[in-house]
Scaffold this motif. Structure first.
Motif, PDB file in Angstrom:
ATOM      1  N   TYR A 164       0.831  -1.297  -0.092  1.00  0.00           N
ATOM      2  CA  TYR A 164       0.026  -0.094  -0.011  1.00  0.00           C
ATOM      3  C   TYR A 164       0.888   1.238   0.022  1.00  0.00           C
ATOM      4  O   TYR A 164       0.613   2.178  -0.786  1.00  0.00           O
ATOM      5  CB  TYR A 164      -1.081   0.280   1.190  1.00  0.00           C
ATOM      6  CG  TYR A 164      -1.616   1.246   1.518  1.00  0.00           C
ATOM      7  CD1 TYR A 164      -2.903   1.619   0.681  1.00  0.00           C
ATOM      8  CD2 TYR A 164      -1.353   2.095   2.319  1.00  0.00           C
ATOM      9  CE1 TYR A 164      -3.359   2.690   0.820  1.00  0.00           C
ATOM     10  CE2 TYR A 164      -1.854   3.385   2.365  1.00  0.00           C
ATOM     11  CZ  TYR A 164      -3.221   3.782   1.622  1.00  0.00           C
ATOM     12  OH  TYR A 164      -3.513   4.862   1.616  1.00  0.00           O
ATOM     13  N   LEU A 165       1.743   1.119   0.849  1.00  0.00           N
ATOM     14  CA  LEU A 165       2.884   2.422   0.965  1.00  0.00           C
ATOM     15  C   LEU A 165       3.708   2.658  -0.156  1.00  0.00           C
ATOM     16  O   LEU A 165       3.893   3.632  -0.627  1.00  0.00           O
ATOM     17  CB  LEU A 165       3.476   2.328   2.175  1.00  0.00           C
ATOM     18  CG  LEU A 165       3.083   2.400   3.734  1.00  0.00           C
ATOM     19  CD1 LEU A 165       4.147   2.387   4.781  1.00  0.00           C
ATOM     20  CD2 LEU A 165       2.228   3.716   3.970  1.00  0.00           C
ATOM     21  N   LEU A 166       3.966   1.314  -0.849  1.00  0.00           N
ATOM     22  CA  LEU A 166       4.709   1.554  -1.969  1.00  0.00           C
ATOM     23  C   LEU A 166       4.124   1.920  -3.190  1.00  0.00           C
ATOM     24  O   LEU A 166       4.540   2.772  -4.074  1.00  0.00           O
ATOM     25  CB  LEU A 166       5.754   0.111  -2.338  1.00  0.00           C
ATOM     26  CG  LEU A 166       6.493   0.232  -3.543  1.00  0.00           C
ATOM     27  CD1 LEU A 166       7.524   1.234  -3.066  1.00  0.00           C
ATOM     28  CD2 LEU A 166       6.996  -1.212  -3.544  1.00  0.00           C
ATOM     29  N   THR A 167       2.643   1.610  -3.100  1.00  0.00           N
ATOM     30  CA  THR A 167       1.906   2.189  -4.076  1.00  0.00           C
ATOM     31  C   THR A 167       1.680   3.752  -4.180  1.00  0.00           C
ATOM     32  O   THR A 167       1.517   4.503  -5.000  1.00  0.00           O
ATOM     33  CB  THR A 167       0.473   1.565  -4.439  1.00  0.00           C
ATOM     34  OG1 THR A 167       0.696  -0.009  -4.410  1.00  0.00           O
ATOM     35  CG2 THR A 167      -0.560   1.948  -5.370  1.00  0.00           C
ATOM     36  N   GLN A 168       1.441   4.114  -2.960  1.00  0.00           N
ATOM     37  CA  GLN A 168       1.334   5.624  -2.489  1.00  0.00           C
ATOM     38  C   GLN A 168       2.649   6.234  -2.916  1.00  0.00           C
ATOM     39  O   GLN A 168       2.416   7.709  -3.059  1.00  0.00           O
ATOM     40  CB  GLN A 168       0.945   5.784  -1.215  1.00  0.00           C
ATOM     41  CG  GLN A 168      -0.429   5.113  -0.959  1.00  0.00           C
ATOM     42  CD  GLN A 168      -1.746   5.920  -1.761  1.00  0.00           C
ATOM     43  OE1 GLN A 168      -1.827   6.973  -1.895  1.00  0.00           O
ATOM     44  NE2 GLN A 168      -2.469   4.848  -2.430  1.00  0.00           N
ATOM     45  N   ASN A 169       3.699   5.833  -2.744  1.00  0.00           N
ATOM     46  CA  ASN A 169       5.079   6.222  -2.957  1.00  0.00           C
ATOM     47  C   ASN A 169       6.012   5.857  -3.982  1.00  0.00           C
ATOM     48  O   ASN A 169       6.892   5.056  -3.340  1.00  0.00           O
ATOM     49  CB  ASN A 169       5.806   6.468  -1.556  1.00  0.00           C
ATOM     50  CG  ASN A 169       4.869   7.029  -0.480  1.00  0.00           C
ATOM     51  OD1 ASN A 169       4.792   8.375  -0.340  1.00  0.00           O
ATOM     52  ND2 ASN A 169       4.103   6.571   0.400  1.00  0.00           N
ATOM     53  N   PRO A 170       5.486   5.490  -5.236  1.00  0.00           N
ATOM     54  CA  PRO A 170       6.299   4.960  -6.141  1.00  0.00           C
ATOM     55  C   PRO A 170       7.721   5.500  -6.372  1.00  0.00           C
ATOM     56  O   PRO A 170       8.557   4.636  -7.043  1.00  0.00           O
ATOM     57  CB  PRO A 170       5.324   5.026  -7.385  1.00  0.00           C
ATOM     58  CG  PRO A 170       4.497   6.316  -7.248  1.00  0.00           C
ATOM     59  CD  PRO A 170       4.318   6.263  -5.873  1.00  0.00           C
ATOM     60  N   GLN A 171       8.189   6.598  -6.016  1.00  0.00           N
ATOM     61  CA  GLN A 171       9.224   7.356  -6.231  1.00  0.00           C
ATOM     62  C   GLN A 171      10.352   6.312  -5.335  1.00  0.00           C
ATOM     63  O   GLN A 171      11.402   6.350  -5.767  1.00  0.00           O
ATOM     64  CB  GLN A 171       9.369   8.717  -5.769  1.00  0.00           C
ATOM     65  CG  GLN A 171       9.301   8.996  -4.298  1.00  0.00           C
ATOM     66  CD  GLN A 171       7.877   8.925  -3.924  1.00  0.00           C
ATOM     67  OE1 GLN A 171       6.941   8.659  -4.396  1.00  0.00           O
ATOM     68  NE2 GLN A 171       7.836   9.290  -2.466  1.00  0.00           N
TER      69      GLN A 171
END
Length: 307
Positions: A164-171
């Motif tokens: 979830y966090l990685l989807t929100q912060n793909p950078q």
């Protein structure tokens, strides 16, 4: 008769009390000043030097005035100044001894917070060169730990634990290569730790302390061996970089809050890397706990030596 009377008034007179007291005052001043001006010396040398200084002062007083006194005053002044000189040497030795004990006392008085952080005495920097260097090292270690953690947090590597966090912060997975800068930071900090350890070791070597006391202080402030923290940090960075590269392939999906993978090989690789990162995190915590245990054991030796 008048001439004889005038001669008695203006001729030389003996002042043995003044000469003796003046000599004692000089000896006391020397005993107070010597520890601040001269390096520590063995007690026998200080006692001999004090007695010699007393004799020199008596000789000066004898030349100026005491020679005009009777034998009792001459001998008494000599005995007093020799005794005062010897006492001054003893007092100087005690001052040296107190100053020598002051530096190691920082390690005897060292405490720890519930989290394991060292708590130094308030006046630690005034206790001596070893204490001063150790205090600076402890402060620098804490600052560098926070700097390292901040560098990792800035890259958002915590997002690699959550789809979830990685989807929100793909950078995050777009800057895997930036971990090289964190590796350079870890290596730079390790080099500084080595310099601080070397400086502390040199201060310990030059200190006037018993060999056993030096050994215990060295084990606390400048332990031998490689930099386990650096090895742990570099291994953690490497595992994180591999995980970042794996997730950067974007062959994953959010499986109810967990990472799911389109490839069985990627799934196995992911689990292995996460297990490796968890093991390294536990190893880092153990390093900190082991350091506290080691320091407390050596601290008991310092306390015993100073008691």
């Amino acid at each position: 008769m008048t001439d004889d009377y005038q001669g008695d008034l203006h001729g030389p007179h003996d002042h043995p009390v003044i000469a003796t007291l003046a000599g004692c005052a000089v000896l006391i001043a020397g005993a107070v000043a010597a520890p601040h001006l001269l390096p520590a010396q063995p007690q026998a040398i200080l006692l001999g030097a004090g007695a010699a200084a007393g004799f020199v002062l008596w000789l000066a007083g004898f030349t100026v005035t005491t020679r005009l006194s009777n034998f009792g005053w001459i001998a008494g002044s000599l005995a007093i100044l020799l005794g005062a000189g010897t006492l001054a040497g003893y007092l100087t030795h005690r001052q040296y001894e107190a100053s020598v004990r002051q530096d190691p006392s920082s390690f005897a008085d060292l405490a720890f917070s519930p989290a394991g952080a060292p708590i130094l005495p308030r006046d630690v920097e005034a206790r001596g060169p070893i204490s001063r260097l150790f205090a600076a090292s402890v402060q620098a270690d804490g600052n560098e730990r926070r700097e390292f953690d901040a560098a990792m947090a800035k890259l958002g590597m915590g997002n690699l634990n959550s789809p979830y966090l990685l989807t929100q912060n793909p950078q995050t997975i777009a800057q895997c290569g930036e971990l090289e800068s964190v590796k350079a930071l870890a290596n730079g900090q390790a080099a500084k730790r080595a310099e601080r350890k070397q400086a502390i070791g040199q201060a310990i070597d030059s200190a006037t302390l018993d060999a056993s006391l030096k050994q215990a202080i060295r084990a606390i402030a400048a332990p031998a061996g490689g930099d386990a923290l650096q090895a742990n940090q570099l291994a953690g960075i490497d595992a994180t970089a591999q995980l970042c590269a794996l997730l950067a392939k974007r062959g994953w999906y959010n499986d109810n809050g967990y990472f799911g993978f389109n490839s069985g090989g990627d799934a196995v690789r992911y689990k292995a890397l996460q297990a490796r990162r968890a093991a390294l995190a536990s190893e880092g915590e153990k390093l900190d706990k082991d350091a506290v245990t080691r320091i407390k054991a050596e601290q008991e030796k310092v306390q015993a030596a100073l008691s």
